[in-house]
Design an enzyme around this catalytic site. Sequence first.
Site, PDB file in Angstrom:
ATOM      1  CB  CYS A 139       4.742 -21.713  17.351  1.00  0.00           C
ATOM      2  SG  CYS A 139       4.359 -23.385  16.461  1.00  0.00           S
ATOM      3  CD  GLU A 140       7.911 -15.908  16.274  1.00  0.00           C
ATOM      4  OE1 GLU A 140       7.550 -14.593  17.566  1.00  0.00           O
ATOM      5  OE2 GLU A 140       8.930 -16.378  16.400  1.00  0.00           O
ATOM      6  N   GLY A 148       3.255   6.970  -2.849  1.00  0.00           N
ATOM      7  CA  GLY A 148       3.013   7.014  -1.592  1.00  0.00           C
ATOM      8  C   GLY A 148       1.885   7.997  -0.897  1.00  0.00           C
ATOM      9  CD  GLU A 151       8.492   5.664  -9.208  1.00  0.00           C
ATOM     10  OE1 GLU A 151       9.370   4.825  -9.985  1.00  0.00           O
ATOM     11  OE2 GLU A 151       8.596   5.716  -7.905  1.00  0.00           O
ATOM     12  N   GLY A 168       1.598   2.712  -5.566  1.00  0.00           N
ATOM     13  CA  GLY A 168       1.587   1.486  -5.510  1.00  0.00           C
ATOM     14  C   GLY A 168       0.343   0.914  -4.118  1.00  0.00           C
ATOM     15  NE  ARG A 169       0.253   2.428   2.337  1.00  0.00           N
ATOM     16  CZ  ARG A 169       1.559   1.329   2.689  1.00  0.00           C
ATOM     17  NH1 ARG A 169       0.762   0.124   3.975  1.00  0.00           N
ATOM     18  NH2 ARG A 169       2.659   1.492   2.909  1.00  0.00           N
ATOM     19  CE1 TYR A 193       6.574  -1.668   8.118  1.00  0.00           C
ATOM     20  CE2 TYR A 193       3.903  -2.171   8.305  1.00  0.00           C
ATOM     21  CZ  TYR A 193       4.661  -2.202   6.986  1.00  0.00           C
ATOM     22  OH  TYR A 193       4.636  -2.449   6.396  1.00  0.00           O
ATOM     23  NE  ARG A 228       1.180  -2.677   6.265  1.00  0.00           N
ATOM     24  CZ  ARG A 228       0.463  -1.712   6.700  1.00  0.00           C
ATOM     25  NH1 ARG A 228      -0.560  -2.797   6.957  1.00  0.00           N
ATOM     26  NH2 ARG A 228       0.848  -0.797   6.358  1.00  0.00           N
TER      27      ARG A 228
HETATM   28  C1  LIG Z   1       7.606   1.223  -2.669  1.00  0.00           C
HETATM   29  C2  LIG Z   1       7.532   2.408  -3.566  1.00  0.00           C
HETATM   30  C3  LIG Z   1       6.223   2.713  -4.083  1.00  0.00           C
HETATM   31  C4  LIG Z   1       5.052   2.936  -3.959  1.00  0.00           C
HETATM   32  O1  LIG Z   1       5.033   3.275  -2.837  1.00  0.00           O
HETATM   33  P1  LIG Z   1       3.367   4.072  -2.006  1.00  0.00           P
HETATM   34  O2  LIG Z   1       3.636   4.193  -0.688  1.00  0.00           O
HETATM   35  O3  LIG Z   1       3.033   2.001  -1.717  1.00  0.00           O
HETATM   36  O4  LIG Z   1       2.151   4.563  -2.899  1.00  0.00           O
HETATM   37  C5  LIG Z   1       6.690   3.987  -5.228  1.00  0.00           C
HETATM   38  N1  LIG Z   1       8.275   4.471  -5.758  1.00  0.00           N
HETATM   39  C6  LIG Z   1       8.745   3.341  -4.959  1.00  0.00           C
HETATM   40  C7  LIG Z   1      10.655   4.170  -5.770  1.00  0.00           C
HETATM   41  C8  LIG Z   1       8.824   2.759  -3.471  1.00  0.00           C
HETATM   42  O5  LIG Z   1      10.215   2.455  -3.594  1.00  0.00           O
END
Ligand SMILES: *Cc1c(COP(=O)(O)O)cnc(C)c1O
Length: 432
Positions: free
Chosen positions: A362-363, A249, A291, A293-294, A335, A331
Amino acid sequence: MLVSDSLGVNANGHLTVSGCDTVALAEKYGTPLMVYSEDGIRRNCRKFVSSIEENYGGKGLALYASKAFSCLEMYRICKQEHMGVDVVSGGELYTALKAGFPAENIFFHGNNKTDEELHMALENGVGRLVVDNIEELRRIDALAAQMQLTAAIHLRIKPGIDAHTHNFIRTGQIDSKFGFALETGEALAAVKQALASDHITLTGLHCHIGSQIFDIAPFEHAAEVMLDFIADIKAQTGAVITELNLGGGFGIKYKDSDNPEDFTEYMKRVSVVVKEKCAEKDLDVPFIVIEPGRSVVGAECVTLYTVGSVKTIPQIRTYVSIDGGMTDNPRYILYQAEYEVLCANKADQPRDTVVTVAGKCCESGDLIQENAAIQSVEAGDIVAVLSTGAYNYSMASNYNRVPRPAVVMVCGETDRLIVRRESYEDLLRNDL
Ligand SMILES: *Cc1c(COP(=O)(O)O)cnc(C)c1O
């Protein structure tokens, strides 16, 4: 003005990624095109891995949350960079395994894993199943019994912290489809059931409090809440939970005005909280899992489009129509996500016009950005949208039978295709 260290402007006034000229890349591979900086991704991976090294003496694991951008090459890079990965579906798991990713460093998430997915995970020796609900716990126990093995699991806990970009609130009980609530006793009941299951080993707890979070405080708070719970579990059942997964996150820069905390600062401060809490509660410091991701891929990609038309509606707005849209970047329509846009072949000129960048679907809502400052653009120009590395390609669709774009990885001024552009033939692959 540029949101990532990987971006620059060369002597021709062209936008560069890792030193590669994006206008030349657009010519070579066609548009729409997604261009990732491999240097940037690896730099981010190393930052996460070394932060665990520095703050926990290596007693932990950084997982790349692969739903942000999943393809064979991403799993290969994560493997080389000593990251684990998390997956949330059989499809992501399949891709990771096909890339040769070590199963023991794969964690499997999701609020509704099918029996087929669970079987696939257990059969392949996936490291941890992160269990979302009681039915799943029962199904895993039964499946593991049938397969004559023991499943190592984490339980997904709702710590009751709702983090937004700039603040967070503690709520009595968050309304979320994911995980077990602490406040109601649901989480403790799940722990007891897991401990009583013959074919399950409960090794850890997991929480994930949101996404695109800029502050450190909610993460500190989540760590405290989770460790309090681990102490409770020990007091009430005698069981020692040895792994703590604090989720992802971490926010990134989409707009110039975005100001996320540096990740290393986050890790430093959370580790202090973790160690203090463990000392207070007489617990050993657990194995820490994170964890991201982004924050691994998000700012390390630009999407390149070719402008087809510029339509000015006097006193209202100017539409700049591009050859992609919600099919490669949903995206904005989902949102109203904010992005910086610029003209890649005029990157050295001032962004002195304001336009709405529109997709080709077509939106009416198929927009990439409204009221965006950009250089004066005309048909044939290349528009670059920055920070499109996370949740763009992985959310892409074939609406209007638009093929998905090609994805290129650039590194030290060399470029290579990592995902081919979809062809019309590909669109018919499953049609009978
Ligand atoms: C989506 C998600 C992440 C990664 O979130 P980011 O905001 O992309 O860092 C990590 N753990 C879980 C369980 C998620 O669902």
